[in-house]
Design a protein around this motif. Structure first.
Motif, mmCIF file in Angstrom:
data_model
loop_
_atom_site.group_PDB
_atom_site.id
_atom_site.type_symbol
_atom_site.label_atom_id
_atom_site.label_comp_id
_atom_site.label_asym_id
_atom_site.label_seq_id
_atom_site.Cartn_x
_atom_site.Cartn_y
_atom_site.Cartn_z
ATOM 1 N N LEU A 102 0.857 -1.182 0.000
ATOM 2 C CA LEU A 102 0.000 0.000 0.000
ATOM 3 C C LEU A 102 0.893 1.231 0.000
ATOM 4 N N HIS A 103 0.694 2.107 -0.977
ATOM 5 C CA HIS A 103 1.522 3.291 -1.123
ATOM 6 C C HIS A 103 0.796 4.504 -0.534
ATOM 7 N N LEU A 104 1.443 5.172 0.414
ATOM 8 C CA LEU A 104 0.903 6.370 1.042
ATOM 9 C C LEU A 104 1.827 7.540 0.755
ATOM 10 N N SER A 105 1.267 8.660 0.355
ATOM 11 C CA SER A 105 2.048 9.874 0.170
ATOM 12 C C SER A 105 2.121 10.639 1.488
ATOM 13 N N ILE A 106 3.041 11.582 1.570
ATOM 14 C CA ILE A 106 3.119 12.508 2.709
ATOM 15 C C ILE A 106 3.152 13.904 2.122
ATOM 16 N N GLN A 107 2.107 14.710 2.359
ATOM 17 C CA GLN A 107 2.032 16.019 1.723
ATOM 18 C C GLN A 107 1.388 17.066 2.644
ATOM 19 N N PRO A 108 2.211 17.791 3.385
ATOM 20 C CA PRO A 108 1.697 18.940 4.136
ATOM 21 C C PRO A 108 1.048 19.950 3.192
ATOM 22 N N LEU A 109 0.272 20.821 3.766
ATOM 23 C CA LEU A 109 -0.466 21.836 3.001
ATOM 24 C C LEU A 109 0.011 23.220 3.394
#
Length: 318
Positions: A102-109
């Motif tokens: 399972l691929h999860l991104s990490i992306q603050p806003l």
């Protein structure tokens, strides 16, 4: 994004240049030469290259910022705990996703509002379970220096959300920013001896809020989403009649978490409560047709939750 059985924290422009050649027309009898590498147009760097995807929330300028990625084995130990492996694989296959990982991104806003520069979560920095640490470069691509960030909104204190609060030398990575997080989350963080260095570093900057508080009235409201951690918060960002719902860790995977919100996730401190909270917020997103920012969905994590049969589905903007 550790298991609930471990410490909450274990770790301390978008523009391209076109090169145009101006020359006199060649003689009629001479064929026009094909462009060479020196005269061909240089493609503009993409958001995937720079890690900064620009969009708007009403009048507000915003950026999805790519910090990194997390790969999780689909072995029934983290997601879909207790569910038949063939059922999980069928769900992923139907969505065109691999069934082993399972691929999860990490992306603050990032959001700009007048003289305020807001950052929602800070990425994973150097934590061992993620390929991360790209947030500083993404911020630079968005035209922002760390000292310009005025407010940081922490959804919860797992390391892939607070890992970027400190630089490698232990100093504050965003020295001028107020750090907002819910009072229950702050109390839990202070109560964990393993986080003493982080607590000491950010304590002078912390402004803890009560669950569901209007933190910056008319701009940022907290939305309590119980069960993941002691004081996990989503955030609703407003500009005029436009709203963006920042999910935090309400949902981790864009297929499993959305289409099967009742499946147990090991990251959730209180799985039963988190499952109910997840379904309730997804239903609210459908009912109010909210624009959603999902921290761990495929970059840039923007889209909407749609009704699909008796459940839900993720509909990305692009």
């Amino acid at each position: 994004m550790p298991s609930n059985r471990v410490s909450i924290l274990t770790v301390a422009a978008l523009s391209g240049a076109l090169l145009a050649a101006c020359s006199r027309p060649p003689p009629a009898a001479t064929a026009e030469p094909a462009p060479t590498a020196a005269t061909a147009a240089t493609p503009a760097p993409s958001a995937a290259d720079t890690g900064a995807f620009a969009f708007r929330i009403g009048a507000l300028e915003a950026y999805a910022l790519k910090d990194g990625d997390i790969d999780v084995a689909n072995d029934g130990k983290t997601f879909a705990i207790g569910e038949p492996a063939e059922q999980v694989a069928a769900l992923l296959t139907a969505a065109g996703q691999p069934t082993d990982t399972l691929h999860l991104s990490i992306q603050p806003l990032l959001v700009r509002s007048g003289d305020r520069t807001l950052l929602f979560d800070t990425g994973a920095a150097g934590v061992s379970f993620a390929r991360a640490g790209r947030l500083p470069a993404a911020l630079k691509a968005a035209g922002v220096e760390p000292a310009q960030v005025s407010d940081i909104f922490i959804s919860h204190a797992h390391p892939d959300h607070v890992g970027g609060l400190r630089a490698s030398d232990g100093a504050l990575a965003f020295p001028n920013a107020v750090v907002h997080l819910s009072r229950p989350e702050w109390e839990a963080l202070k109560g964990d001896a393993g986080n003493a260095a982080l607590v000491a570093a950010i304590a002078p900057k912390v402004q803890a809020f009560e669950p569901d508080a209007a933190i910056l009235p008319g701009l940022v409201d907290a939305v309590a989403v119980d069960g993941h951690t002691p004081g996990h918060s989503a955030y609703r960002i407003a500009s005029g009649d436009q709203r963006l719902l920042y999910l935090g860790d309400t949902a981790h995977h864009f297929v499993i978490s959305v289409q099967r919100p009742e499946w147990t996730v090991d990251y959730d401190r209180d799985a039963t409560l988190a499952e109910a909270s997840r379904r309730a917020l997804l239903q609210r997103a459908v009912d109010e047709d909210m624009h959603v920012y999902a921290v761990h969905f495929p970059f840039p994590g923007l889209g909407r939750i749609k009704r699909q049969g008796e459940g839900f589905a993720w509909a990305p903007d692009r």
